[in-house]
Design an enzyme around this catalytic site. Sequence first.
Site, PDB file in Angstrom:
ATOM      1  N   SER A 146     -27.436 -24.235  -1.646  1.00 46.92           N
ATOM      2  CA  SER A 146     -28.092 -23.034  -1.160  1.00 46.92           C
ATOM      3  C   SER A 146     -29.315 -23.419  -0.332  1.00 46.92           C
ATOM      4  O   SER A 146     -29.194 -24.132   0.658  1.00 46.92           O
ATOM      5  CB  SER A 146     -28.447 -22.119  -2.335  1.00 46.92           C
ATOM      6  OG  SER A 146     -28.747 -20.814  -1.897  1.00 46.92           O
ATOM      7  N   GLU A 160     -21.151 -22.002   4.507  1.00 51.30           N
ATOM      8  CA  GLU A 160     -20.961 -21.024   3.436  1.00 51.30           C
ATOM      9  C   GLU A 160     -22.212 -20.163   3.345  1.00 51.30           C
ATOM     10  O   GLU A 160     -23.266 -20.538   3.863  1.00 51.30           O
ATOM     11  CB  GLU A 160     -20.694 -21.722   2.093  1.00 51.30           C
ATOM     12  CG  GLU A 160     -21.834 -22.581   1.579  1.00 51.30           C
ATOM     13  CD  GLU A 160     -22.932 -21.827   0.850  1.00 51.30           C
ATOM     14  OE1 GLU A 160     -22.657 -20.759   0.270  1.00 51.30           O
ATOM     15  OE2 GLU A 160     -24.078 -22.301   0.863  1.00 51.30           O
ATOM     16  N   HIS A 199     -21.454 -20.864  -3.461  1.00 49.56           N
ATOM     17  CA  HIS A 199     -21.937 -19.876  -4.423  1.00 49.56           C
ATOM     18  C   HIS A 199     -20.735 -19.345  -5.203  1.00 49.56           C
ATOM     19  O   HIS A 199     -19.590 -19.597  -4.858  1.00 49.56           O
ATOM     20  CB  HIS A 199     -22.641 -18.719  -3.710  1.00 49.56           C
ATOM     21  CG  HIS A 199     -23.958 -19.091  -3.098  1.00 49.56           C
ATOM     22  ND1 HIS A 199     -24.064 -19.677  -1.845  1.00 49.56           N
ATOM     23  CD2 HIS A 199     -25.228 -18.972  -3.563  1.00 49.56           C
ATOM     24  CE1 HIS A 199     -25.343 -19.896  -1.568  1.00 49.56           C
ATOM     25  NE2 HIS A 199     -26.069 -19.472  -2.589  1.00 49.56           N
TER      26      HIS A 199
END
Length: 320
Positions: free
Chosen positions: A127, A225, A287
């Site tokens: 992330s 992503e 995620h």
Amino acid sequence: MSERFPGGAGGDASVTVRSLPRRLRPGDTVALVAPAGPVDPVLLEHGTELLTGLGLRVVHGASILAREGYLAGPDAARAADLQDAWCDPGVAAVVCARGGYGTTRLLGLLDWDAMAAAGPKILLGSSDITALHRAFADRLGLATLFGPMPATATIGGPEGPEPATFAHLREALFEGGTPAPVTGDRVIVPGRAEGPLTGGNLALLAALCGTPYALRGRGRIVLLEDVTEEPYRIDRMVTQLLQAGCLDGAAGIVLGSWVDCGDPLPMLAERLAPLGVPVLAGLPVGHGTPQMSVWLETNVAIVAESCSLLGMFRDSDAAT
């Protein structure tokens, strides 16, 4: 300290990664730090117990539970925890407790010469930690592990870790482990390709455009992503990467999870297919659950026939 150094997003010369860290052995010490958002103490405790259960000694950064608004404490404290852990010769891996926001604020505060002198070790996170992955590749020439973090629901949740996620992380982290190929569910552009894996969270990669840490996809397999982004915002960020030259010369594209993003795949196919390279989608990376682990800046292969990303990390290549 200046953050400028040679290289550009669209240049022919891509960064050469020189170092693969030694993977973990039982008894190794790992340091948990919080370079981004505030950490939930309960999730941190559960995640710490899981790592301890793998035979590791776990230490925490001094300010890991600090909080300053949407950050895990002041920038200087977060940077100091990260650098102290990295430069500690007794620490074999630095594990980011969670993502959130704030990692980009640290890149100009780190003493990269001191961190380079500390030698290679494992960095684990995903992330917002994409910013560190990019900086560690460019400044330290180091392969890093993009994977789930301990103070998140996927690993440190009250019902225990998501089994497939935890098993894949263990195989990726430990010496002798062989992580299974990461398989998607859709081939957007068929074909085969090989090259070092780079990329990560799309929002962070877009935010790094115009900085010394901008993505350089030439000759590489690029991972993208994201989470909780509307398709039009994903379109905007991919367009930014395309217009900045970050995807010029990419060998292939792998699309990870798009949790709570609607259905961006038709738009992503439209934007990325013209690159003329293999594109896979639906890989469980980034995620959500399950959440597989991948070694960035190591050689991988796209195999469209099985819609898979095959890793090529070998312990014999790593530091001793």
